[in-house]
Write a protein that holds these residues in place. Sequence first.
Motif, PDB file in Angstrom:
ATOM      1  N   VAL A   1      44.267  54.627  51.244  1.00 38.34           N
ATOM      2  CA  VAL A   1      45.660  54.874  50.868  1.00 38.34           C
ATOM      3  C   VAL A   1      46.594  53.952  51.627  1.00 38.34           C
ATOM      4  CG1 VAL A   1      47.553  56.547  51.033  1.00 38.34           C
ATOM      5  CG2 VAL A   1      45.340  57.243  50.079  1.00 38.34           C
ATOM      6  N   GLU A   2      46.384  53.828  52.924  1.00 39.82           N
ATOM      7  CA  GLU A   2      47.251  52.951  53.726  1.00 39.82           C
ATOM      8  C   GLU A   2      47.132  51.505  53.271  1.00 39.82           C
ATOM      9  OE1 GLU A   2      49.575  53.985  55.836  1.00 39.82           O
ATOM     10  OE2 GLU A   2      48.935  55.975  55.150  1.00 39.82           O
ATOM     11  N   GLN A   3      45.933  51.078  52.952  1.00 44.45           N
ATOM     12  CA  GLN A   3      45.736  49.700  52.484  1.00 44.45           C
ATOM     13  C   GLN A   3      46.355  49.487  51.101  1.00 44.45           C
ATOM     14  OE1 GLN A   3      44.394  47.205  54.410  1.00 44.45           O
ATOM     15  NE2 GLN A   3      44.527  48.828  55.957  1.00 44.45           N
ATOM     16  N   LEU A   4      46.265  50.487  50.243  1.00 45.91           N
ATOM     17  CA  LEU A   4      46.826  50.374  48.900  1.00 45.91           C
ATOM     18  C   LEU A   4      48.356  50.360  48.921  1.00 45.91           C
ATOM     19  CD1 LEU A   4      44.346  52.719  47.055  1.00 45.91           C
ATOM     20  CD2 LEU A   4      44.650  50.284  46.593  1.00 45.91           C
ATOM     21  N   LEU A   5      48.945  51.070  49.868  1.00 39.86           N
ATOM     22  CA  LEU A   5      50.399  51.024  50.011  1.00 39.86           C
ATOM     23  C   LEU A   5      50.856  49.611  50.384  1.00 39.86           C
ATOM     24  CD1 LEU A   5      51.048  54.411  51.841  1.00 39.86           C
ATOM     25  CD2 LEU A   5      51.732  53.821  49.515  1.00 39.86           C
ATOM     26  N   LEU A   6      50.079  48.946  51.215  1.00 39.73           N
ATOM     27  CA  LEU A   6      50.384  47.547  51.539  1.00 39.73           C
ATOM     28  C   LEU A   6      50.186  46.665  50.308  1.00 39.73           C
ATOM     29  CD1 LEU A   6      48.660  47.232  55.043  1.00 39.73           C
ATOM     30  CD2 LEU A   6      51.117  47.425  54.578  1.00 39.73           C
ATOM     31  N   GLU A   7      49.143  46.960  49.533  1.00 36.37           N
ATOM     32  CA  GLU A   7      48.857  46.174  48.331  1.00 36.37           C
ATOM     33  C   GLU A   7      49.996  46.274  47.320  1.00 36.37           C
ATOM     34  OE1 GLU A   7      45.545  46.253  44.777  1.00 36.37           O
ATOM     35  OE2 GLU A   7      44.865  46.594  46.831  1.00 36.37           O
ATOM     36  N   LEU A   8      50.615  47.450  47.223  1.00 37.27           N
ATOM     37  CA  LEU A   8      51.750  47.628  46.320  1.00 37.27           C
ATOM     38  C   LEU A   8      52.862  46.626  46.620  1.00 37.27           C
ATOM     39  CD1 LEU A   8      52.418  51.454  45.864  1.00 37.27           C
ATOM     40  CD2 LEU A   8      51.993  49.783  44.066  1.00 37.27           C
ATOM     41  N   HIS A   9      52.978  46.252  47.873  1.00 42.75           N
ATOM     42  CA  HIS A   9      54.026  45.325  48.293  1.00 42.75           C
ATOM     43  C   HIS A   9      53.528  43.886  48.339  1.00 42.75           C
ATOM     44  CE1 HIS A   9      57.074  48.389  49.364  1.00 42.75           C
ATOM     45  NE2 HIS A   9      56.002  49.145  49.541  1.00 42.75           N
ATOM     46  N   GLY A  10      52.345  43.658  47.741  1.00 42.11           N
ATOM     47  CA  GLY A  10      51.844  42.300  47.574  1.00 42.11           C
ATOM     48  C   GLY A  10      51.218  41.687  48.798  1.00 42.11           C
ATOM     49  N   GLU A  11      50.817  42.518  49.762  1.00 49.79           N
ATOM     50  CA  GLU A  11      50.305  41.952  51.016  1.00 49.79           C
ATOM     51  C   GLU A  11      48.842  41.533  50.921  1.00 49.79           C
ATOM     52  OE1 GLU A  11      51.396  43.830  54.627  1.00 49.79           O
ATOM     53  OE2 GLU A  11      53.311  44.573  53.855  1.00 49.79           O
ATOM     54  N   HIS A  12      48.026  42.275  50.181  1.00 42.33           N
ATOM     55  CA  HIS A  12      46.609  41.914  50.028  1.00 42.33           C
ATOM     56  C   HIS A  12      45.977  42.848  49.022  1.00 42.33           C
ATOM     57  CE1 HIS A  12      45.264  45.500  52.197  1.00 42.33           C
ATOM     58  NE2 HIS A  12      46.219  45.267  53.063  1.00 42.33           N
TER      59      HIS A  12
ATOM     60  N   VAL B   1      49.661  48.469  31.370  1.00 39.30           N
ATOM     61  CA  VAL B   1      48.452  48.102  32.110  1.00 39.30           C
ATOM     62  C   VAL B   1      48.027  49.286  32.964  1.00 39.30           C
ATOM     63  CG1 VAL B   1      47.450  46.552  33.832  1.00 39.30           C
ATOM     64  CG2 VAL B   1      49.124  45.678  32.171  1.00 39.30           C
ATOM     65  N   ARG B   2      46.834  49.780  32.739  1.00 39.48           N
ATOM     66  CA  ARG B   2      46.334  50.864  33.589  1.00 39.48           C
ATOM     67  C   ARG B   2      46.237  50.358  35.028  1.00 39.48           C
ATOM     68  NH1 ARG B   2      40.660  54.228  33.079  1.00 39.48           N
ATOM     69  NH2 ARG B   2      41.717  55.392  31.455  1.00 39.48           N
ATOM     70  N   GLY B   3      46.743  51.167  35.959  1.00 44.53           N
ATOM     71  CA  GLY B   3      46.707  50.788  37.366  1.00 44.53           C
ATOM     72  C   GLY B   3      47.774  49.784  37.750  1.00 44.53           C
ATOM     73  N   LYS B   4      48.826  49.635  36.928  1.00 46.47           N
ATOM     74  CA  LYS B   4      49.857  48.628  37.153  1.00 46.47           C
ATOM     75  C   LYS B   4      50.402  48.688  38.578  1.00 46.47           C
ATOM     76  CE  LYS B   4      53.058  45.592  35.968  1.00 46.47           C
ATOM     77  NZ  LYS B   4      52.730  44.182  35.647  1.00 46.47           N
ATOM     78  N   GLY B   5      50.393  47.545  39.245  1.00 51.00           N
ATOM     79  CA  GLY B   5      50.907  47.445  40.608  1.00 51.00           C
ATOM     80  C   GLY B   5      49.839  47.348  41.664  1.00 51.00           C
ATOM     81  N   LEU B   6      48.615  47.735  41.307  1.00 48.05           N
ATOM     82  CA  LEU B   6      47.504  47.694  42.266  1.00 48.05           C
ATOM     83  C   LEU B   6      46.382  46.829  41.685  1.00 48.05           C
ATOM     84  CD1 LEU B   6      47.215  51.398  43.490  1.00 48.05           C
ATOM     85  CD2 LEU B   6      48.195  49.453  44.732  1.00 48.05           C
ATOM     86  N   PRO B   7      46.333  45.551  42.009  1.00 45.21           N
ATOM     87  CA  PRO B   7      45.274  44.682  41.470  1.00 45.21           C
ATOM     88  C   PRO B   7      43.869  45.220  41.708  1.00 45.21           C
ATOM     89  CG  PRO B   7      46.971  43.362  42.517  1.00 45.21           C
ATOM     90  CD  PRO B   7      47.303  44.788  42.828  1.00 45.21           C
ATOM     91  N   SER B   8      43.674  45.973  42.782  1.00 42.42           N
ATOM     92  CA  SER B   8      42.333  46.489  43.094  1.00 42.42           C
ATOM     93  C   SER B   8      41.812  47.454  42.042  1.00 42.42           C
ATOM     94  CB  SER B   8      42.339  47.197  44.454  1.00 42.42           C
ATOM     95  OG  SER B   8      42.602  46.285  45.488  1.00 42.42           O
ATOM     96  N   ILE B   9      42.709  48.119  41.286  1.00 43.16           N
ATOM     97  CA  ILE B   9      42.239  49.076  40.285  1.00 43.16           C
ATOM     98  C   ILE B   9      42.752  48.755  38.884  1.00 43.16           C
ATOM     99  CG2 ILE B   9      42.114  50.890  42.042  1.00 43.16           C
ATOM    100  CD1 ILE B   9      44.514  52.217  40.589  1.00 43.16           C
TER     101      ILE B   9
END
Length: 287
Positions: A264-275, A240-248
Amino acid sequence: MENTKHSEQELQAIALKVREHIVRMSTAGGCFTGASLSAVDMIVYLYGEFLNLTPSNLKDVNRDYLFLSKGHDVPALYGTLVELGFLEKERLENHLSLNDHIYWHPNTHIPGVEFHSGSLGHLPSVAIGVALDLKISGSDNKVICIMGDGELNEGTCWEAVLVANAYNLDNLIFVIDRNHFQANMRTEDLIPLEPLAQKFEAFGAAVKRINGHSYTELHDAFSAYPFQQGKLNVVIADTVRGKGLPSIQERADRWFCNFSADEVEQLLLELHGEHTTSLTSETLIVR
């Protein structure tokens, strides 16, 4: 997974760290984020589990070889080399700096990189040369070449498959990152590739098709090497392209990303399933 160097949980933890490195490299000039994220799990598995390749044997004639023909995935490779002790973490801060070799494609000045890459379709032939030399010398080293699915539009890739089978290079594995995108288009909308496994088989290869994000399936496939005596091995890894980041994830317009520091800071949180992240940075479109 039995008889392994790392447990599946350990590999998943390494892969998460690698994805964090990729996100951090996706700013101040950016990188090929979406494409890199699809390749993380298989690169982590290959370096961490399958290959006889360590920070201490990089010049050993008995080492295995990996060629990243899909060179724009190099952030995934950088991150893996950091997490496995090949490369100092601090060097990633030099991404795109004139003072280091950490940039958009592999460079042999980076420990663990066997050959540089740039234009797609070239490294399968390099991998064949190494594999043939090893065959002639009677060595049992393994040679892997990772290619993108869009890269298969290059005729040199299919010529390489023909040559590999002509010389019975069963010590060579072509790994296809089948994320169904190339640049900002779906592969099947530009030049359809399916039925892909049957095409490789028609060219004489022994093929396994797996979920490229499943360490169990990666282990089962590579543990069967060589797949068939005298035949090129091909692993088609559906990813899956962008695997781990639902936003992309699976977004054609997020193959290359140059995020703001806040994103970047928001995406790092997203990697951990926060939003999920509301992205405002520009996208790169080519035709």
